[in-house]
Design an enzyme around this catalytic site. Structure first.
Site, PDB file in Angstrom:
ATOM      1  N   ARG A 108      35.328  34.266  44.692  1.00  0.00           N
ATOM      2  CA  ARG A 108      36.017  33.115  45.305  1.00  0.00           C
ATOM      3  C   ARG A 108      36.546  33.491  46.692  1.00  0.00           C
ATOM      4  O   ARG A 108      36.356  32.761  47.672  1.00  0.00           O
ATOM      5  CB  ARG A 108      37.176  32.691  44.397  1.00  0.00           C
ATOM      6  CG  ARG A 108      38.125  31.656  45.009  1.00  0.00           C
ATOM      7  CD  ARG A 108      39.344  31.454  44.115  1.00  0.00           C
ATOM      8  NE  ARG A 108      40.129  32.675  43.977  1.00  0.00           N
ATOM      9  CZ  ARG A 108      41.056  33.077  44.845  1.00  0.00           C
ATOM     10  NH1 ARG A 108      41.300  32.361  45.933  1.00  0.00           N
ATOM     11  NH2 ARG A 108      41.738  34.190  44.641  1.00  0.00           N
ATOM     12  N   ARG A 109      37.201  34.651  46.777  1.00  0.00           N
ATOM     13  CA  ARG A 109      37.733  35.088  48.070  1.00  0.00           C
ATOM     14  C   ARG A 109      36.603  35.418  49.040  1.00  0.00           C
ATOM     15  O   ARG A 109      36.677  35.097  50.225  1.00  0.00           O
ATOM     16  CB  ARG A 109      38.641  36.308  47.870  1.00  0.00           C
ATOM     17  CG  ARG A 109      39.960  35.985  47.178  1.00  0.00           C
ATOM     18  CD  ARG A 109      40.698  37.237  46.764  1.00  0.00           C
ATOM     19  NE  ARG A 109      41.988  36.923  46.149  1.00  0.00           N
ATOM     20  CZ  ARG A 109      42.666  37.758  45.374  1.00  0.00           C
ATOM     21  NH1 ARG A 109      42.172  38.967  45.112  1.00  0.00           N
ATOM     22  NH2 ARG A 109      43.827  37.409  44.849  1.00  0.00           N
ATOM     23  N   CYS A 155      34.948  34.011  36.530  1.00  0.00           N
ATOM     24  CA  CYS A 155      34.897  34.899  37.692  1.00  0.00           C
ATOM     25  C   CYS A 155      33.446  35.212  38.076  1.00  0.00           C
ATOM     26  O   CYS A 155      33.191  35.867  39.072  1.00  0.00           O
ATOM     27  CB  CYS A 155      35.665  36.175  37.416  1.00  0.00           C
ATOM     28  SG  CYS A 155      34.828  37.290  36.305  1.00  0.00           S
ATOM     29  N   LYS A 196      45.331  33.579  35.649  1.00  0.00           N
ATOM     30  CA  LYS A 196      43.987  33.515  36.255  1.00  0.00           C
ATOM     31  C   LYS A 196      42.997  34.440  35.544  1.00  0.00           C
ATOM     32  O   LYS A 196      41.788  34.283  35.691  1.00  0.00           O
ATOM     33  CB  LYS A 196      44.047  33.840  37.747  1.00  0.00           C
ATOM     34  CG  LYS A 196      44.451  35.246  38.104  1.00  0.00           C
ATOM     35  CD  LYS A 196      44.614  35.380  39.620  1.00  0.00           C
ATOM     36  CE  LYS A 196      45.061  36.769  40.044  1.00  0.00           C
ATOM     37  NZ  LYS A 196      44.061  37.807  39.831  1.00  0.00           N
ATOM     38  N   ASP A 197      43.498  35.401  34.757  1.00  0.00           N
ATOM     39  CA  ASP A 197      42.623  36.309  34.008  1.00  0.00           C
ATOM     40  C   ASP A 197      42.328  35.822  32.591  1.00  0.00           C
ATOM     41  O   ASP A 197      41.605  36.478  31.846  1.00  0.00           O
ATOM     42  CB  ASP A 197      43.255  37.706  33.906  1.00  0.00           C
ATOM     43  CG  ASP A 197      43.323  38.415  35.252  1.00  0.00           C
ATOM     44  OD1 ASP A 197      42.540  38.053  36.143  1.00  0.00           O
ATOM     45  OD2 ASP A 197      44.153  39.321  35.399  1.00  0.00           O
TER      46      ASP A 197
END
Length: 308
Positions: A128-129, A240, A80-81
């Site tokens: 996102r969170r 991100c 994800k990074d």
């Protein structure tokens, strides 16, 4: 090749990931593998959200320079990074078997999301969170939380937050579950994970000798799922810097895909779920992204980036 060198960040989770791949390579090829530690810009600048200082590529740049300079052969990342594009000479060579991709709420006081009182302080830096939390519980106070996993846990223990959010994969890999009283695992319907969450991405020099040594690490199911996820994000040009969730899950001969994009405060969003045949995975991420674009995704993400 007499030995291999893995470039790694120095955080507990990064070292665990690199040690895991080191052991797999040593077992398979009976050659020594060394770890070379680096502090990346993302590890050093902790007082600013990632979206404002260049995104998640800040966690990979120093490791990539090390490989290109011939100081190391490969680097192990949380997928994800990993940005969509790679510097010339480097390649994403393998993706590992997936750990649980779900997010989790950690707290010493409250056992679940519903138990949190109105106005509870929640720590996360992920847009996102933050977006999905705001949709579920608009009353919560969501506060930026940077730093490695141990730093985040300490801040929770010190009472700076009522709860924090981490990935279940990291929790399981380094045993955080023993340090916190309550861990509430979000369902994928409550909170759609990040692209590649739970998967390790092995980046290396684009050299046949190295590629041959690490090809065995590539997991077929993870490759299919993350191809869909990365294609979706690539088409939407999302990283991100914008709130975007995408998860593909192989279930028998089908794949269940969940995706969401929206504004950071959750006031506007597009959320979709669909089931496709496993054999149709190659174009699935692109097709879904184009459907989102028809529904106004590009405009929504542009608005979200201005809010961030």
């Amino acid at each position: 090749m007499e030995k291999m060198i893995i470039a790694t960040r120095k955080s507990a989770l990064a070292v665990w990931q690199s040690e895991f791949i080191k052991n797999e390579i040593e077992k398979k090829h009976l050659i020594p593998v060394e770890l070379q530690g680096f502090k990346t810009k993302g590890d050093i600048i902790l007082d600013t959200p990632l979206a404002k200082i260049g995104g998640k590529g800040l966690f990979t740049k120093e490791l990539e320079i090390s490989m290109l300079n011939g100081e190391s052969h490969l680097a192990v990342h949380s997928l994800k990074d990993v940005p969509m594009e790679f510097p010339q000479g480097l390649i994403l060579a393998a993706v590992s078997k997936r750990e649980i991709p779900n997010d989790a709420l950690l707290s010493d006081k409250f056992s679940s999301l519903n138990d949190l009182p109105n106005g509870a302080k929640i720590g996360t830096t992920s847009l996102r969170r933050k977006m999905q939390l705001s949709i579920l519980r608009p009353d919560l106070e969501i506060i930026s939380l940077r730093g490695n996993v141990n730093t985040r846990i300490k801040k929770l223990k010190d009472g700076e937050f009522d709860a924090i959010i981490l990935a279940m994969a990291g929790i399981k890999r380094i045993g955080i579950d023993k340090e916190v009283r309550y861990i509430y695992e979000f369902s994928k319907d409550e909170m759609i994970p990040a692209m590649g969450q739970g998967v390790l991405g092995i980046e290396c020099l684009n050299k046949e000798e190295i590629l041959e040594k690490i090809s065995f690490l590539n997991d077929k199911n993870s490759f299919i799922e993350t191809t869909i996820e990365r294609d979706f994000v690539k088409i939407l040009e999302g990283g991100c810097q914008v709130p975007i969730g995408i998860n593909a899950e192989i279930i028998g001969e089908n794949i269940k895909i969940r995706a969401i994009i929206g504004l950071i405060d959750g006031s506007k969003f597009i959320k979709e779920e669909r089931i496709i045949k496993l054999s149709d995975y190659k174009n699935a991420g692109v097709d879904l992204a184009n459907e989102f674009i028809k529904k106004g995704a590009k405009e929504l993400l542009k608005e979200a980036s201005l809010m961030g």
